[in-house]
Design a protein around this motif. Structure first.
Motif, PDB file in Angstrom:
ATOM      1  N   GLY A  81      36.808  61.307  23.781  1.00  0.00           N
ATOM      2  CA  GLY A  81      36.229  60.775  25.015  1.00  0.00           C
ATOM      3  C   GLY A  81      36.767  61.357  26.609  1.00  0.00           C
ATOM      4  N   ASP A  82      37.334  62.539  26.328  1.00  0.00           N
ATOM      5  CA  ASP A  82      37.811  63.121  27.724  1.00  0.00           C
ATOM      6  C   ASP A  82      37.110  64.378  27.998  1.00  0.00           C
ATOM      7  N   TRP A  83      35.720  63.826  28.444  1.00  0.00           N
ATOM      8  CA  TRP A  83      34.736  64.822  28.864  1.00  0.00           C
ATOM      9  C   TRP A  83      35.158  65.787  30.036  1.00  0.00           C
ATOM     10  N   LEU A  84      35.656  65.013  31.162  1.00  0.00           N
ATOM     11  CA  LEU A  84      36.128  65.888  32.177  1.00  0.00           C
ATOM     12  C   LEU A  84      37.429  66.597  31.856  1.00  0.00           C
ATOM     13  N   GLY A  85      38.417  66.067  31.379  1.00  0.00           N
ATOM     14  CA  GLY A  85      39.474  66.829  30.749  1.00  0.00           C
ATOM     15  C   GLY A  85      39.338  68.168  30.051  1.00  0.00           C
ATOM     16  N   GLY A  86      38.308  67.867  29.076  1.00  0.00           N
ATOM     17  CA  GLY A  86      38.042  68.998  28.345  1.00  0.00           C
ATOM     18  C   GLY A  86      37.376  70.123  29.178  1.00  0.00           C
TER      19      GLY A  86
END
Length: 472
Positions: free
Chosen positions: A213-218
């Motif tokens: 669920g870490d879209w922005l972190g990815g």
């Protein structure tokens, strides 16, 4: 009458190379003056900038660092970023560099696709463009035709050559026929921007997003910042690896070996070895040297994905190492005082030698060579009386075991005191006369032109006679 016929233009020697021709459309006109040939001014500085490269290697990473202030770093995202960093790094080191630029091994189709995809994820140009530049770098190392020569400055070789536009005519010619015939290389080159966006940004975003669920972190850590670190690491091969470290195989050009460079470049830091033996699939040849790219290629061979791994013969590698060691020794030898060369010494009669010794000169003769020991008498380890007793005499026997069998250091020190050669003094004068008459003389000079004097082979060293049975 002067001839009006213009001189014939010499034909270039066919060497298998050709000018680089873009596969995509290009606005470059070779007949016009390139912007890099014009001085940079306030009105044209923006024309000197390669804006695509600048955006990809400066502004995009800068955006990532700014974004990281608001985007928290998830441990899982960090682990994935490191994992993906390693794989994209192999796309450059094992793919772009050792497979396509140097053909140091062969890969089957699945491995080629993997390496081309991971190489695109590193955002360093296409495999075709990258390999062409690197071949030019090897062929013209440290010259004006080297596209990222460290002779133009450390910053230039690291990043400047990509930020500022370069005249294609100044880059050395190379043969990339094999790359043009590789369908994987050609496909990646034609679809490079699509490949970059997919592998560098979309893949890490989707993995971290769907995974935890870490879209922005990815996007920020697995994508942008990972790209920044892998770019800077690879750039170190062009800059740091030509500036920091040792040169165990050759020092005529700038490449160097250093563990720190190898650590940040997945084993590419043993650059002096690589420039000497570029077709070897290894950069590090010792078991303790860090070269994960070499280990990866060996693993792929075990799995049947790679084959025909090239290695330089160990005998030739050791030749280069020994020759460089000898060169370093020669440079050190050239800085030492070995005494006045024998051929430069005057030839003196015995009577003249004795007469000079009686007139206050502390001269002694050893093996036909006259030495002035005036300043050494007070420092003689055997005492002043002993060395004084040999003044004006032939001290060969005394020096070579009659009283004391002097050490190698003593022979070396004595050579710095020689001032003449005795006429008829053993073979020394004969050797000197032969050289004057240009006859064959057996002696060895090092690469610096200095006479090589081995331990125990000094002219003052006289071999002791072999013991034999007394006559009846």
């Amino acid at each position: 009458m002067a001839s009006t016929t213009s001189p014939a233009k010499a034909n270039a020697i066919p060497d298998g190379t050709s000018d680089y021709k873009p596969l995509r459309s290009c606005k470059y006109d070779a007949s016009k003056t390139h912007i890099s040939e014009l001085p940079m001014t306030w009105s044209n500085w923006h024309k000197h900038i390669n804006w695509l490269n600048t955006i990809l290697i400066i502004f995009v990473p800068l955006m990532g660092f700014i974004s990281s202030y608001w985007v928290p770093l998830n441990p899982k995202t960090l682990a994935f970023a490191v994992f993906y960093y390693f794989h994209c790094g192999l796309g450059i080191t094992a793919g772009y560099h050792r497979l396509w630029a140097h053909s140091s091994y062969k890969a089957n189709l699945p491995l080629k696709i993997y390496l081309a995809a991971c190489g695109a994820g590193a955002v360093q140009g296409s495999a075709r463009w990258w390999s062409m530049k690197h071949r030019a770098h090897h062929r013209y190392t440290d010259t004006v035709k080297d596209p990222y020569s460290v002779r133009k400055g450390l910053v230039y070789s690291h990043i400047g050559w990509m930020v500022f536009k370069q005249n294609p005519k100044n880059t050395g010619r190379t043969d990339i026929t094999d790359l043009n015939e590789d369908p994987v290389v050609v496909w990646q080159h034609r679809h490079y921007l699509k490949s970059v966006i997919t592998m560098a940004l979309i893949v890490p975003t989707l993995v971290c997003g769907f995974g935890w669920g870490d879209w922005l972190g990815g996007y920020v850590y697995g994508g942008i910042l990972r790209i920044c670190f892998i770019q800077q690491a690879t750039f170190c091969v062009n800059s740091l690896a030509h500036w920091l470290g040792d040169q165990p195989f050759d020092d005529r050009n700038s490449p160097r070996d250093h563990f720190i460079t190898a650590l940040v470049t997945l084993g590419e830091g043993y650059h002096n070895f690589h420039h000497e033996f570029p077709s070897d699939y290894r950069n590090a040849i010792e078991w303790y040297q860090y070269d994960p790219t070499k280990w990866a290629i060996a693993t792929w061979k075990y799995l049947g994905l790679a084959y025909d791994l090239k290695q330089f013969r160990a005998n030739e590698i050791e030749k280069g190492r020994v020759q460089q060691m000898q060169k370093k020794l020669d440079k050190k030898r050239a800085g030492l005082d070995w005494g006045t060369p024998l051929e430069q010494l005057p030839v003196v009669n015995w009577d003249d030698y004795v007469e000079r010794a009686k007139n206050g000169k502390a001269l002694i003769a050893v093996a036909g060579v006259i030495h002035d020991v005036t300043d050494f008498i007070k420092d003689h380890p055997g005492g002043k009386a002993l060395i004084t007793s040999a003044i004006g005499k032939d001290a060969t026997a005394i020096f070579n075991g009659g009283v004391y069998n002097h050490s190698n250091a003593a022979h070396n020190l004595l050579s710095t005191m020689r001032v003449g050669v005795l006429r008829g003094g053993c073979e020394v004068e004969i050797w000197k006369r032969a050289q004057f008459e240009n006859k064959d003389v057996t002696y060895v000079n090092d690469s610096e032109g200095q006479r090589i004097v081995r331990a125990g082979s000094q002219v003052t060293k006289v071999a002791r006679p072999v013991a034999s049975a007394d006559a009846a």
